[in-house]
Design a protein around this motif. Structure first.
Motif, PDB file in Angstrom:
ATOM      1  N   LEU A  56       0.824  -1.210   0.000  1.00 33.87           N
ATOM      2  CA  LEU A  56       0.000   0.000   0.000  1.00 33.87           C
ATOM      3  C   LEU A  56       0.855   1.254   0.000  1.00 33.87           C
ATOM      4  CD1 LEU A  56      -3.041  -0.622   2.383  1.00 33.87           C
ATOM      5  CD2 LEU A  56      -3.106   0.055  -0.035  1.00 33.87           C
ATOM      6  N   ILE A  57       1.979   1.209   0.708  1.00 32.68           N
ATOM      7  CA  ILE A  57       2.888   2.368   0.737  1.00 32.68           C
ATOM      8  C   ILE A  57       3.396   2.659  -0.672  1.00 32.68           C
ATOM      9  CG2 ILE A  57       5.106   3.233   1.584  1.00 32.68           C
ATOM     10  CD1 ILE A  57       4.597   1.657   4.157  1.00 32.68           C
ATOM     11  N   SER A  58       3.831   1.611  -1.357  1.00 36.68           N
ATOM     12  CA  SER A  58       4.307   1.795  -2.733  1.00 36.68           C
ATOM     13  C   SER A  58       3.184   2.292  -3.636  1.00 36.68           C
ATOM     14  CB  SER A  58       4.864   0.474  -3.278  1.00 36.68           C
ATOM     15  OG  SER A  58       6.004   0.070  -2.570  1.00 36.68           O
ATOM     16  N   PHE A  59       1.978   1.756  -3.436  1.00 34.97           N
ATOM     17  CA  PHE A  59       0.849   2.179  -4.266  1.00 34.97           C
ATOM     18  C   PHE A  59       0.601   3.676  -4.127  1.00 34.97           C
ATOM     19  CE2 PHE A  59      -3.681   3.239  -4.502  1.00 34.97           C
ATOM     20  CZ  PHE A  59      -3.916   2.963  -5.834  1.00 34.97           C
ATOM     21  N   PHE A  60       0.585   4.189  -2.891  1.00 38.43           N
ATOM     22  CA  PHE A  60       0.304   5.615  -2.706  1.00 38.43           C
ATOM     23  C   PHE A  60       1.465   6.481  -3.207  1.00 38.43           C
ATOM     24  CE2 PHE A  60      -2.938   4.055   0.336  1.00 38.43           C
ATOM     25  CZ  PHE A  60      -4.029   4.709  -0.223  1.00 38.43           C
ATOM     26  N   LYS A  61       2.692   5.980  -3.130  1.00 41.00           N
ATOM     27  CA  LYS A  61       3.829   6.706  -3.718  1.00 41.00           C
ATOM     28  C   LYS A  61       3.641   6.835  -5.222  1.00 41.00           C
ATOM     29  CE  LYS A  61       7.570   5.606  -0.447  1.00 41.00           C
ATOM     30  NZ  LYS A  61       8.849   4.863  -0.274  1.00 41.00           N
ATOM     31  N   ILE A  62       3.244   5.716  -5.857  1.00 37.89           N
ATOM     32  CA  ILE A  62       3.026   5.738  -7.310  1.00 37.89           C
ATOM     33  C   ILE A  62       1.858   6.646  -7.663  1.00 37.89           C
ATOM     34  CG2 ILE A  62       2.424   4.332  -9.313  1.00 37.89           C
ATOM     35  CD1 ILE A  62       3.771   1.957  -7.840  1.00 37.89           C
ATOM     36  N   LEU A  63       0.775   6.578  -6.891  1.00 36.11           N
ATOM     37  CA  LEU A  63      -0.403   7.414  -7.137  1.00 36.11           C
ATOM     38  C   LEU A  63      -0.048   8.896  -7.064  1.00 36.11           C
ATOM     39  CD1 LEU A  63      -3.437   7.906  -7.509  1.00 36.11           C
ATOM     40  CD2 LEU A  63      -3.700   7.581  -5.030  1.00 36.11           C
ATOM     41  N   LEU A  64       0.641   9.297  -6.010  1.00 40.71           N
ATOM     42  CA  LEU A  64       1.022  10.701  -5.854  1.00 40.71           C
ATOM     43  C   LEU A  64       1.947  11.138  -6.974  1.00 40.71           C
ATOM     44  CD1 LEU A  64       1.563  10.885  -1.978  1.00 40.71           C
ATOM     45  CD2 LEU A  64      -0.326  11.875  -3.305  1.00 40.71           C
ATOM     46  N   PHE A  65       2.884  10.268  -7.349  1.00 42.34           N
ATOM     47  CA  PHE A  65       3.797  10.597  -8.447  1.00 42.34           C
ATOM     48  C   PHE A  65       3.020  10.805  -9.746  1.00 42.34           C
ATOM     49  CE2 PHE A  65       6.377   9.444 -12.078  1.00 42.34           C
ATOM     50  CZ  PHE A  65       7.528  10.187 -11.879  1.00 42.34           C
ATOM     51  N   CYS A  66       2.089   9.906 -10.041  1.00 45.14           N
ATOM     52  CA  CYS A  66       1.309  10.015 -11.284  1.00 45.14           C
ATOM     53  C   CYS A  66       0.504  11.301 -11.327  1.00 45.14           C
ATOM     54  CB  CYS A  66       0.386   8.816 -11.424  1.00 45.14           C
ATOM     55  SG  CYS A  66       1.227   7.263 -11.765  1.00 45.14           S
ATOM     56  N   LYS A  67      -0.059  11.690 -10.185  1.00 45.77           N
ATOM     57  CA  LYS A  67      -0.831  12.928 -10.131  1.00 45.77           C
ATOM     58  C   LYS A  67       0.083  14.152 -10.271  1.00 45.77           C
ATOM     59  CE  LYS A  67      -4.939  11.497  -7.563  1.00 45.77           C
ATOM     60  NZ  LYS A  67      -5.895  12.090  -8.513  1.00 45.77           N
ATOM     61  N   ASP A  68       1.202  14.157  -9.549  1.00 50.38           N
ATOM     62  CA  ASP A  68       2.119  15.301  -9.584  1.00 50.38           C
ATOM     63  C   ASP A  68       2.748  15.489 -10.961  1.00 50.38           C
ATOM     64  OD1 ASP A  68       1.599  15.793  -6.939  1.00 50.38           O
ATOM     65  OD2 ASP A  68       3.422  14.820  -6.186  1.00 50.38           O
ATOM     66  N   GLU A  69       3.063  14.361 -11.627  1.00 56.77           N
ATOM     67  CA  GLU A  69       3.777  14.428 -12.904  1.00 56.77           C
ATOM     68  C   GLU A  69       2.853  14.354 -14.113  1.00 56.77           C
ATOM     69  OE1 GLU A  69       7.032  14.995 -13.272  1.00 56.77           O
ATOM     70  OE2 GLU A  69       7.183  15.187 -11.081  1.00 56.77           O
ATOM     71  N   ASN A  70       1.551  14.285 -13.860  1.00 56.24           N
ATOM     72  CA  ASN A  70       0.573  14.220 -14.951  1.00 56.24           C
ATOM     73  C   ASN A  70       0.892  13.077 -15.931  1.00 56.24           C
ATOM     74  OD1 ASN A  70      -1.696  15.001 -16.453  1.00 56.24           O
ATOM     75  ND2 ASN A  70      -0.491  16.371 -17.755  1.00 56.24           N
ATOM     76  N   ILE A  71       1.054  11.877 -15.374  1.00 57.38           N
ATOM     77  CA  ILE A  71       1.327  10.695 -16.198  1.00 57.38           C
ATOM     78  C   ILE A  71       0.119  10.415 -17.098  1.00 57.38           C
ATOM     79  CG2 ILE A  71       1.727   8.203 -16.150  1.00 57.38           C
ATOM     80  CD1 ILE A  71       4.161   9.840 -15.339  1.00 57.38           C
ATOM     81  N   GLN A  72       0.387  10.166 -18.377  1.00 62.79           N
ATOM     82  CA  GLN A  72      -0.686   9.986 -19.352  1.00 62.79           C
ATOM     83  C   GLN A  72      -0.909   8.531 -19.766  1.00 62.79           C
ATOM     84  OE1 GLN A  72       1.731  12.895 -21.400  1.00 62.79           O
ATOM     85  NE2 GLN A  72      -0.137  13.939 -22.076  1.00 62.79           N
ATOM     86  N   VAL A  73       0.140   7.715 -19.661  1.00 62.06           N
ATOM     87  CA  VAL A  73       0.043   6.313 -20.048  1.00 62.06           C
ATOM     88  C   VAL A  73       0.615   5.461 -18.919  1.00 62.06           C
ATOM     89  CG1 VAL A  73       0.781   4.512 -21.658  1.00 62.06           C
ATOM     90  CG2 VAL A  73       0.270   6.818 -22.510  1.00 62.06           C
ATOM     91  N   ILE A  74      -0.184   4.535 -18.412  1.00 59.71           N
ATOM     92  CA  ILE A  74       0.297   3.561 -17.427  1.00 59.71           C
ATOM     93  C   ILE A  74       0.205   2.182 -18.065  1.00 59.71           C
ATOM     94  CG2 ILE A  74      -0.102   2.476 -15.188  1.00 59.71           C
ATOM     95  CD1 ILE A  74      -1.186   5.141 -14.179  1.00 59.71           C
ATOM     96  N   HIS A  75       1.344   1.500 -18.138  1.00 60.87           N
ATOM     97  CA  HIS A  75       1.404   0.191 -18.792  1.00 60.87           C
ATOM     98  C   HIS A  75       2.012  -0.804 -17.807  1.00 60.87           C
ATOM     99  CE1 HIS A  75       2.664  -2.277 -22.617  1.00 60.87           C
ATOM    100  NE2 HIS A  75       1.940  -2.980 -21.755  1.00 60.87           N
TER     101      HIS A  75
END
Length: 349
Positions: free
Chosen positions: A66-85
């Motif tokens: 869960l810790i890793s998941f929220f790190k990834i979630l925050l990163f995706c939001k902050d960096e405006n990730i457009q494609v997750i594969h």
């Protein structure tokens, strides 16, 4: 260009991590600079992922956090990730949960297996529920897609994009030096790869074909178990466990036949590499394998007699089989062409 996030829960030896590394390399060569990789920091691919990516987020090996998941979630939001594969089941848990936050998800399966016990059935239940969170599902073979449909894992929007290799990096001549007929395999030493069955089949096969040897390259949880089996059967003179090897191509160029007794595959890279190395293949008749070879080149999992019959056929027709395999690599399993399809799917999002 698009901002891309690649997720894999493995960075160890295997086709899945190899696929992600080659995709990452291809995307960088095509001008995508902002590519983040979420992966375990383990050998041999963890360091390579870190070096090639613009950002690297370490996650646990085949274990959801869960810790890793929220790190990834925050990163995706902050960096405006457009494609997750995501690649493989473990990575897919992360990506499918990220879809609840508005991200579009591409998921490559890299192997689909029927449940064998209650634990497997529970995992499949979760995957059947979360498949609706996948915007594009990618299967690496026809048989993988067919099995996914059968057990309810295939998302509505899906396509087949085969694994591919660059034929130019492989030696053009297969040249075993020993007088014996050498069979070889490259795989993780875990139950799914079926090396326990391979040893049993080969011991029986060797009783008829005395001038044969088997080399098994790779490491994993079954190493000690397989060593014990070989010793117990007094097969040390003709079956050898090589452990992890640094140059798989050297093995492929110095065996007469590539063999796999796997219980099921997505689309195995080692087989494609053997084909490109002009090494005829003898494979178990399971998903993944039956998307590559003709039925006469496939044997039943636990039948040493059938293994021997397939060997006789492949040995008799090896020249035409080699030519057929090379044509398949060029037409169907071409790395540049197949990764271009992945890139086009990104740009369409």
């Amino acid at each position: 260009m698009k901002k891309v996030l690649l997720i894999t829960s493995r960075s160890d030896t295997g086709g899945g991590p190899k696929h992600v590394f080659e995709l990452l390399t291809f995307l960088k060569n095509k001008g995508l600079e902002e590519i983040t990789v979420c992966a375990p920091f383990e050998k041999p691919y963890g360091e390579k992922f870190q070096e090639l990516s613009s950002n690297f987020i370490p996650i646990k090996h085949r274990s959801f956090s869960l810790i890793s998941f929220f790190k990834i979630l925050l990163f995706c939001k902050d960096e405006n990730i457009q494609v997750i594969h995501s690649h493989g089941r473990g990575a897919g848990i992360y990506s499918k949960l990220l879809s609840f936050f508005g991200f579009k998800i591409t998921h490559t399966f890299h192997g689909v297996h029927e449940p064998k016990n209650i634990k497997d059935s529970f995992k499949n239940l979760i995957d059947r529920i979360l498949k609706y969170n996948i915007n594009l599902g990618i299967f690496v073979s026809e048989s993988e897609k067919s099995l996914a449909k059968k057990i309810g894992l295939a998302p509505d929007n899906n396509q087949i994009i085969y694994n591919g290799i660059d034929r130019n990096i492989f030696d053009k001549t297969n040249s075993p030096e020993e007088d014996s007929i050498i069979f070889g395999t490259l795989s993780r030493l875990d139950p799914q790869k079926g090396n326990d069955l391979l040893i049993d089949n080969f011991i029986k096969f060797h009783q008829e074909f005395k001038n044969t040897k088997l080399l098994i390259a790779g490491g994993g949880e079954q190493l000690q178990e397989l060593e014990n089996k070989i010793t117990k059967k007094n097969a040390q003179e003709y079956i050898t466990l090589l452990g992890e090897i640094s140059d798989p191509q050297a093995l492929l160029s110095n065996i007469n036949f590539y063999v796999s007794n796997s219980r099921g595959e997505g689309l195995p890279y080692a087989v494609l590499e053997a084909m490109a190395s002009k090494t005829p293949c003898i494979l178990s008749n399971v998903s993944g394998h039956n998307s590559i070879l003709s039925p006469k080149e496939l044997f039943e999992l636990t039948s040493a007699e059938n293994f021997g019959d397939v060997y006789k056929y492949v040995n008799l027709h090896k020249d035409e089989i080699i030519e057929k395999n090379l044509a398949l690599i060029d037409s169907k399993f071409n790395l540049e062409k197949n990764f271009q399809m992945v890139l086009e799917s990104y740009l369409a999002q």
